[in-house]
Design a protein around this motif. Structure first.
Motif, mmCIF file in Angstrom:
data_model
loop_
_atom_site.group_PDB
_atom_site.id
_atom_site.type_symbol
_atom_site.label_atom_id
_atom_site.label_comp_id
_atom_site.label_asym_id
_atom_site.label_seq_id
_atom_site.Cartn_x
_atom_site.Cartn_y
_atom_site.Cartn_z
ATOM 1 N N HIS A 48 -22.601 3.205 -10.684
ATOM 2 C CA HIS A 48 -23.261 4.294 -10.063
ATOM 3 C C HIS A 48 -22.474 5.629 -10.081
ATOM 4 N N LYS A 49 -21.096 5.091 -9.956
ATOM 5 C CA LYS A 49 -20.038 6.398 -9.548
ATOM 6 C C LYS A 49 -19.378 6.517 -11.018
ATOM 7 N N ALA A 50 -19.989 6.497 -12.258
ATOM 8 C CA ALA A 50 -19.237 6.520 -13.341
ATOM 9 C C ALA A 50 -18.520 7.897 -13.568
ATOM 10 N N SER A 51 -19.567 8.966 -13.222
ATOM 11 C CA SER A 51 -18.866 10.389 -13.415
ATOM 12 C C SER A 51 -17.775 10.590 -12.423
ATOM 13 N N ASP A 52 -17.733 10.196 -11.297
ATOM 14 C CA ASP A 52 -16.536 10.385 -10.329
ATOM 15 C C ASP A 52 -15.387 9.219 -10.899
ATOM 16 N N LEU A 53 -15.746 8.208 -11.238
ATOM 17 C CA LEU A 53 -14.530 7.317 -11.851
ATOM 18 C C LEU A 53 -13.965 7.842 -13.130
ATOM 19 N N LYS A 54 -14.657 8.441 -13.990
ATOM 20 C CA LYS A 54 -14.338 9.344 -15.245
ATOM 21 C C LYS A 54 -13.125 10.138 -14.618
ATOM 22 N N ALA A 55 -13.644 11.227 -14.001
ATOM 23 C CA ALA A 55 -12.767 12.237 -13.374
ATOM 24 C C ALA A 55 -11.374 11.565 -12.753
ATOM 25 N N TYR A 56 -11.448 10.446 -12.156
ATOM 26 C CA TYR A 56 -10.373 9.867 -11.261
ATOM 27 C C TYR A 56 -9.368 9.149 -12.499
ATOM 28 N N LEU A 57 -9.962 8.618 -13.449
ATOM 29 C CA LEU A 57 -9.209 8.133 -14.409
ATOM 30 C C LEU A 57 -8.338 9.319 -15.321
ATOM 31 N N LEU A 58 -9.112 10.142 -15.477
ATOM 32 C CA LEU A 58 -8.501 11.613 -16.156
ATOM 33 C C LEU A 58 -7.217 11.934 -15.195
ATOM 34 N N SER A 79 -24.941 9.246 -22.879
ATOM 35 C CA SER A 79 -26.109 9.824 -22.271
ATOM 36 C C SER A 79 -26.690 9.245 -21.127
ATOM 37 N N ASP A 80 -26.172 7.879 -20.962
ATOM 38 C CA ASP A 80 -26.641 7.088 -19.613
ATOM 39 C C ASP A 80 -25.547 7.692 -18.690
ATOM 40 N N PRO A 81 -25.779 8.147 -17.700
ATOM 41 C CA PRO A 81 -24.985 8.773 -16.356
ATOM 42 C C PRO A 81 -24.109 7.690 -15.757
ATOM 43 N N THR A 82 -24.527 6.447 -15.955
ATOM 44 C CA THR A 82 -24.024 5.388 -15.328
ATOM 45 C C THR A 82 -23.193 4.594 -16.246
ATOM 46 N N VAL A 83 -22.914 5.145 -17.169
ATOM 47 C CA VAL A 83 -21.925 4.068 -18.200
ATOM 48 C C VAL A 83 -20.998 4.967 -18.760
ATOM 49 N N LEU A 84 -19.613 4.444 -18.698
ATOM 50 C CA LEU A 84 -18.541 5.149 -19.252
ATOM 51 C C LEU A 84 -18.013 4.297 -20.643
ATOM 52 N N ARG A 85 -17.677 4.666 -21.591
ATOM 53 C CA ARG A 85 -17.455 3.994 -22.748
ATOM 54 C C ARG A 85 -16.048 3.893 -23.173
ATOM 55 N N LEU A 86 -15.583 2.556 -23.386
ATOM 56 C CA LEU A 86 -14.163 2.241 -23.814
ATOM 57 C C LEU A 86 -14.375 1.954 -25.417
ATOM 58 N N MET A 87 -13.668 2.684 -26.273
ATOM 59 C CA MET A 87 -13.453 2.385 -27.572
ATOM 60 C C MET A 87 -11.934 2.479 -27.953
ATOM 61 N N PRO A 88 -10.951 1.602 -27.530
ATOM 62 C CA PRO A 88 -9.895 2.029 -27.613
ATOM 63 C C PRO A 88 -9.198 1.455 -29.032
ATOM 64 N N PRO A 89 -7.973 1.770 -29.603
ATOM 65 C CA PRO A 89 -7.431 1.149 -30.599
ATOM 66 C C PRO A 89 -7.613 -0.644 -30.563
ATOM 67 N N LEU A 90 -7.935 -1.167 -31.601
ATOM 68 C CA LEU A 90 -8.008 -2.562 -31.748
ATOM 69 C C LEU A 90 -6.634 -3.320 -31.215
ATOM 70 N N ASN A 91 -5.641 -2.480 -31.331
ATOM 71 C CA ASN A 91 -4.328 -3.110 -30.876
ATOM 72 C C ASN A 91 -3.976 -2.847 -29.554
ATOM 73 N N VAL A 92 -4.965 -2.332 -28.603
ATOM 74 C CA VAL A 92 -4.734 -1.882 -27.209
ATOM 75 C C VAL A 92 -3.663 -3.006 -26.632
ATOM 76 N N ARG A 93 -2.834 -2.532 -25.968
ATOM 77 C CA ARG A 93 -1.969 -3.466 -25.067
ATOM 78 C C ARG A 93 -2.827 -3.914 -23.812
ATOM 79 N N LYS A 94 -2.489 -5.345 -23.577
ATOM 80 C CA LYS A 94 -3.395 -5.811 -22.272
ATOM 81 C C LYS A 94 -2.721 -4.926 -21.209
#
Length: 376
Positions: free
Chosen positions: A324-334, A344-359
């Motif tokens: 429910h705080k997706a927008s604020d969380l996105k700003a914090y992560l930036l 387009s869903d204000p409650t959902v952030l998307r992750l689409m990293p490289p497939l070899n993203v490090r743990k």
């Protein structure tokens, strides 16, 4: 004064200079964890050495020739992609929208039917027919009066699907996971029912796998994940690790009805793009990146329990973090130099990293989310 480069999407607050793996470096030399991947494009990470080598080697041999010339590298790329996808033949183009456009056009030409079907929340591109089947009023409403007949149906609703008449449709196009709408998914039985319904009605089934394909869901394509074989699969984005290429794959049954004049592209299947495609598929398979995508999904789903994230949506490394705080969380992560995407869903952030993203990069994400949750 209008800038020389016309502004489209609002950019991230940095000037990108170079990339390595899952990290972008800005013009101040600062590293940023990239969990957005250039909008689901950087499948093998930024500047993977094997992709760089393939591009370099091909550029020394032949930078470009159109399909007026027979190219060994183009034939090799088609063989690689067909073996990986399980489809029967491929037409190369330049983008996902172009692949979708051609799938829709062929469906019209082969069936003779003039109506198209798609699903609420679907997003298929900005070319004319792709736009007609896209559910995004801010970019479609200006053209509604000139679009062909098209119908949008409920997504993922088995009961609603039973009552829909497909008999006048040339095709039905679907994103197996609706990314822009907030990583919306559907049950496997819905896809099986959709396949059966299309077959019975004599209309084609198009899987728009621009984002779900190329190993992102832990399988080569969503068609493997859901165990459904469509008539067409469209692909682009991560297919060549960021070198522009699109692909329209089809079954032999469909291809038998396609005449050579129905398809064509000047730049589609260019030598450099084909070299990058071959390298990309080799890396995904040889470095076990599909298995890694599944493992990283499992890690995040477990690590984000009892945090401000209410749900981890999606499959593999096409993920939605619901809060429910997706927008604020996105700003914090930036502010912590972590790149993620909205939806387009204000409650959902998307992750689409490289497939070899490090743990370790995902562990940093979890730490930042826990830190922000403790402050809010």
């Amino acid at each position: 004064m209008i800038p020389s480069l016309f502004p489209t999407y609002p950019p991230y607050p940095l000037v990108m200079v170079r990339g390595e793996g899952d990290t972008i470096f800005d013009d101040q030399g600062q590293p940023w964890i990239d969990l957005y991947g250039g909008h689901c494009v950087c499948s093998t990470g930024h500047s993977h050495p094997k992709v760089v080598e393939a591009i370099h080697n091909q550029s020394k041999q032949l930078i470009f020739y159109s399909t007026a010339g027979e190219l060994t590298i183009r034939r090799e790329a088609s063989n690689s992609l067909i073996a990986f996808s399980g489809m029967d033949t491929v037409f190369f183009c330049n983008s996902g929208a172009e692949a979708n456009e051609n799938a829709l056009k062929l469906s019209f030409q082969i069936t003779g039917r003039k109506a198209f079907g798609s699903f609420q929340g679907g997003w298929h591109g900005r070319t004319f027919l792709a736009l007609a089947v896209t559910d995004d009023p801010k970019i479609t409403e200006a053209f509604e009066s000139i679009f062909p007949e098209h119908h949008q149906f409920p997504f993922g609703d088995v009961q609603a699907l039973e009552s829909i008449d497909f008999s006048n449709l040339a095709c039905v196009i679907v994103e197996p996971i609706q990314s822009m709408s907030g990583i919306r998914t559907a049950p496997s039985e819905w896809f099986s029912a959709l396949r059966a319904k299309c077959t019975k009605a004599g209309c084609f089934l198009i899987f728009d796998e621009i984002q779900t394909g190329v190993g992102r869901m832990g399988q080569p394509f969503a068609s493997h994940y859901f165990k459904v074989r469509p008539d067409f699969i469209t692909s682009a984005k991560g297919l060549a690790s960021g070198v522009p290429i699109g692909a329209l794959m089809m079954t032999e049954v469909v291809a038998q009805h396609v005449k050579s004049h129905m398809l064509g592209s000047t730049f589609g299947g260019g030598p450099i793009a084909c070299a990058a495609l071959i390298a990309t598929l080799d890396i995904i398979q040889n470095e076990h990146l599909m298995e890694h995508a599944t493992q990283m999904h499992s890690y995040l789903a477990s690590a984000l329990k009892n945090t401000m994230i209410d749900e981890v949506k999606g499959a593999g490394l096409l993920l939605g973090l619901k809060s429910h705080k997706a927008s604020d969380l996105k700003a914090y992560l930036l502010s912590q130099r972590v790149l993620v995407g909205g939806s387009s869903d204000p409650t959902v952030l998307r992750l689409m990293p490289p497939l070899n993203v490090r743990k370790s990069s995902l562990e940093s994400l979890v730490e930042h989310i826990r830190a922000f949750g403790g402050k809010s």
